[in-house]
Design a protein around this motif. Structure first.
Motif, PDB file in Angstrom:
ATOM      1  N   GLU A   3       0.813  -1.219   0.000  1.00  0.00           N
ATOM      2  CA  GLU A   3       0.000   0.000   0.000  1.00  0.00           C
ATOM      3  C   GLU A   3       0.848   1.272   0.000  1.00  0.00           C
ATOM      4  O   GLU A   3       0.370   2.339  -0.314  1.00  0.00           O
ATOM      5  CB  GLU A   3      -0.966   0.002   1.181  1.00  0.00           C
ATOM      6  CG  GLU A   3      -0.280  -0.019   2.516  1.00  0.00           C
ATOM      7  CD  GLU A   3      -1.158  -0.548   3.652  1.00  0.00           C
ATOM      8  OE1 GLU A   3      -0.631  -0.686   4.759  1.00  0.00           O
ATOM      9  OE2 GLU A   3      -2.349  -0.828   3.419  1.00  0.00           O
ATOM     10  N   ARG A   4       2.143   1.139   0.329  1.00  0.00           N
ATOM     11  CA  ARG A   4       3.039   2.310   0.368  1.00  0.00           C
ATOM     12  C   ARG A   4       3.841   2.483  -0.917  1.00  0.00           C
ATOM     13  O   ARG A   4       4.647   3.406  -1.019  1.00  0.00           O
ATOM     14  CB  ARG A   4       3.980   2.210   1.562  1.00  0.00           C
ATOM     15  CG  ARG A   4       3.208   2.270   2.869  1.00  0.00           C
ATOM     16  CD  ARG A   4       4.093   2.373   4.072  1.00  0.00           C
ATOM     17  NE  ARG A   4       3.261   2.419   5.273  1.00  0.00           N
ATOM     18  CZ  ARG A   4       3.703   2.803   6.461  1.00  0.00           C
ATOM     19  NH1 ARG A   4       4.953   3.160   6.617  1.00  0.00           N
ATOM     20  NH2 ARG A   4       2.898   2.832   7.499  1.00  0.00           N
ATOM     21  N   GLU A   5       3.626   1.593  -1.873  1.00  0.00           N
ATOM     22  CA  GLU A   5       4.358   1.670  -3.134  1.00  0.00           C
ATOM     23  C   GLU A   5       4.042   2.953  -3.883  1.00  0.00           C
ATOM     24  O   GLU A   5       2.884   3.329  -4.014  1.00  0.00           O
ATOM     25  CB  GLU A   5       3.988   0.472  -4.012  1.00  0.00           C
ATOM     26  CG  GLU A   5       5.186  -0.420  -4.323  1.00  0.00           C
ATOM     27  CD  GLU A   5       4.750  -1.725  -4.960  1.00  0.00           C
ATOM     28  OE1 GLU A   5       4.266  -1.679  -6.103  1.00  0.00           O
ATOM     29  OE2 GLU A   5       4.897  -2.770  -4.294  1.00  0.00           O
ATOM     30  N   GLY A   6       5.083   3.617  -4.373  1.00  0.00           N
ATOM     31  CA  GLY A   6       4.902   4.826  -5.158  1.00  0.00           C
ATOM     32  C   GLY A   6       4.572   6.044  -4.318  1.00  0.00           C
ATOM     33  O   GLY A   6       4.090   7.053  -4.825  1.00  0.00           O
ATOM     34  N   ALA A   7       4.840   5.969  -3.022  1.00  0.00           N
ATOM     35  CA  ALA A   7       4.507   7.072  -2.113  1.00  0.00           C
ATOM     36  C   ALA A   7       5.498   8.220  -2.210  1.00  0.00           C
ATOM     37  O   ALA A   7       6.673   8.019  -2.496  1.00  0.00           O
ATOM     38  CB  ALA A   7       4.467   6.565  -0.678  1.00  0.00           C
ATOM     39  N   GLY A  43       3.971   9.971   4.672  1.00  0.00           N
ATOM     40  CA  GLY A  43       3.948   9.404   3.326  1.00  0.00           C
ATOM     41  C   GLY A  43       2.556   9.506   2.737  1.00  0.00           C
ATOM     42  O   GLY A  43       1.559   9.482   3.467  1.00  0.00           O
ATOM     43  N   VAL A  45       0.338   8.233  -0.939  1.00  0.00           N
ATOM     44  CA  VAL A  45       0.262   7.586  -2.250  1.00  0.00           C
ATOM     45  C   VAL A  45      -0.903   8.234  -2.996  1.00  0.00           C
ATOM     46  O   VAL A  45      -2.062   8.004  -2.657  1.00  0.00           O
ATOM     47  CB  VAL A  45       0.018   6.055  -2.120  1.00  0.00           C
ATOM     48  CG1 VAL A  45      -0.010   5.400  -3.493  1.00  0.00           C
ATOM     49  CG2 VAL A  45       1.071   5.413  -1.227  1.00  0.00           C
ATOM     50  N   ARG A  46      -0.587   9.067  -3.972  1.00  0.00           N
ATOM     51  CA  ARG A  46      -1.624   9.821  -4.668  1.00  0.00           C
ATOM     52  C   ARG A  46      -2.651   8.915  -5.356  1.00  0.00           C
ATOM     53  O   ARG A  46      -3.843   9.191  -5.337  1.00  0.00           O
ATOM     54  CB  ARG A  46      -0.995  10.784  -5.689  1.00  0.00           C
ATOM     55  CG  ARG A  46      -2.036  11.681  -6.297  1.00  0.00           C
ATOM     56  CD  ARG A  46      -1.516  12.988  -6.835  1.00  0.00           C
ATOM     57  NE  ARG A  46      -0.954  13.911  -5.872  1.00  0.00           N
ATOM     58  CZ  ARG A  46      -1.672  14.669  -5.025  1.00  0.00           C
ATOM     59  NH1 ARG A  46      -2.966  14.582  -5.005  1.00  0.00           N
ATOM     60  NH2 ARG A  46      -1.078  15.503  -4.215  1.00  0.00           N
ATOM     61  N   THR A  48      -3.925   6.015  -4.516  1.00  0.00           N
ATOM     62  CA  THR A  48      -4.913   5.346  -3.656  1.00  0.00           C
ATOM     63  C   THR A  48      -5.438   6.246  -2.539  1.00  0.00           C
ATOM     64  O   THR A  48      -6.439   5.929  -1.915  1.00  0.00           O
ATOM     65  CB  THR A  48      -4.292   4.097  -2.988  1.00  0.00           C
ATOM     66  OG1 THR A  48      -3.189   4.526  -2.176  1.00  0.00           O
ATOM     67  CG2 THR A  48      -3.829   3.085  -4.023  1.00  0.00           C
ATOM     68  N   TYR A  50      -3.735   6.648   0.171  1.00  0.00           N
ATOM     69  CA  TYR A  50      -3.181   6.113   1.424  1.00  0.00           C
ATOM     70  C   TYR A  50      -2.158   7.098   1.994  1.00  0.00           C
ATOM     71  O   TYR A  50      -1.282   7.574   1.287  1.00  0.00           O
ATOM     72  CB  TYR A  50      -2.533   4.754   1.188  1.00  0.00           C
ATOM     73  CG  TYR A  50      -2.009   4.128   2.464  1.00  0.00           C
ATOM     74  CD1 TYR A  50      -2.884   3.567   3.384  1.00  0.00           C
ATOM     75  CD2 TYR A  50      -0.650   4.106   2.745  1.00  0.00           C
ATOM     76  CE1 TYR A  50      -2.420   3.005   4.568  1.00  0.00           C
ATOM     77  CE2 TYR A  50      -0.175   3.541   3.920  1.00  0.00           C
ATOM     78  CZ  TYR A  50      -1.066   3.003   4.830  1.00  0.00           C
ATOM     79  OH  TYR A  50      -0.598   2.451   5.996  1.00  0.00           O
ATOM     80  N   TYR A  79      -6.965   6.503   4.561  1.00  0.00           N
ATOM     81  CA  TYR A  79      -7.131   6.823   3.148  1.00  0.00           C
ATOM     82  C   TYR A  79      -7.834   8.164   3.040  1.00  0.00           C
ATOM     83  O   TYR A  79      -8.934   8.334   3.562  1.00  0.00           O
ATOM     84  CB  TYR A  79      -7.951   5.727   2.447  1.00  0.00           C
ATOM     85  CG  TYR A  79      -7.179   4.442   2.318  1.00  0.00           C
ATOM     86  CD1 TYR A  79      -6.449   4.162   1.163  1.00  0.00           C
ATOM     87  CD2 TYR A  79      -7.150   3.519   3.355  1.00  0.00           C
ATOM     88  CE1 TYR A  79      -5.719   2.988   1.051  1.00  0.00           C
ATOM     89  CE2 TYR A  79      -6.424   2.336   3.244  1.00  0.00           C
ATOM     90  CZ  TYR A  79      -5.712   2.083   2.093  1.00  0.00           C
ATOM     91  OH  TYR A  79      -4.979   0.920   1.980  1.00  0.00           O
TER      92      TYR A  79
END
Length: 136
Positions: A3-7, A43, A45-46, A48, A50, A79
């Motif tokens: 869920e933190r990928e690309g944050a 952090g 994540v645009r 999602t 999150y 979120y």
């Protein structure tokens, strides 16, 4: 931690606080909603919505206008979307002798000046939005 990928991640109190406040403002949420101290990392994540905030220690904040004591854990996650935070973790509001976790925060759209806090137990409390303005 998929869920933190690309944050977008900001480290340190100054940068972290600026980022958290900017995210709240962008999604039309009151900037004083998360009165954190000693931010370690923020952090977002645009894709999602999150978001997470890590702080050095647990913070208890008293919102004076509504005399409500709220507890913020060392890690807060949720979120963010327009006028709403859902699946919120790490935030509890004192209710008599209990500390039910707050799971969702919603600002009325169209604006009525009200903000709603929902706990996992299904309890919803409504307050004036200005109680959560920056500096409260």
């Amino acid at each position: 931690m998929a869920e933190r990928e690309g944050a977008i991640v900001k480290k340190g109190h100054e940068e972290g606080l600026k980022t958290a406040t900017a995210i709240l403002a962008e999604f039309e949420l009151p900037c004083g909603l998360l009165p954190v101290a000693e931010v370690i990392e923020v952090g977002f994540v645009r894709g999602t919505g999150y978001m997470w905030i890590q702080q050095a220690k647990k913070v208890e904040h008293n919102f004076k206008l509504i005399t409500k004591l709220v507890s913020y854990e060392t890690e807060i996650t949720g979120y963010v979307e327009k006028k709403r935070i859902k699946k919120l973790k790490g935030v509890k509001a004192k209710e008599l002798f209990l500390w039910p976790p707050v799971s969702e925060i919603t600002v009325d759209d169209p604006p009525t000046g009200k903000i709603h806090f929902k706990s996992l137990a299904g309890i919803t409390k409504t307050f004036p939005v200005e109680a959560f303005a920056a500096g409260q």
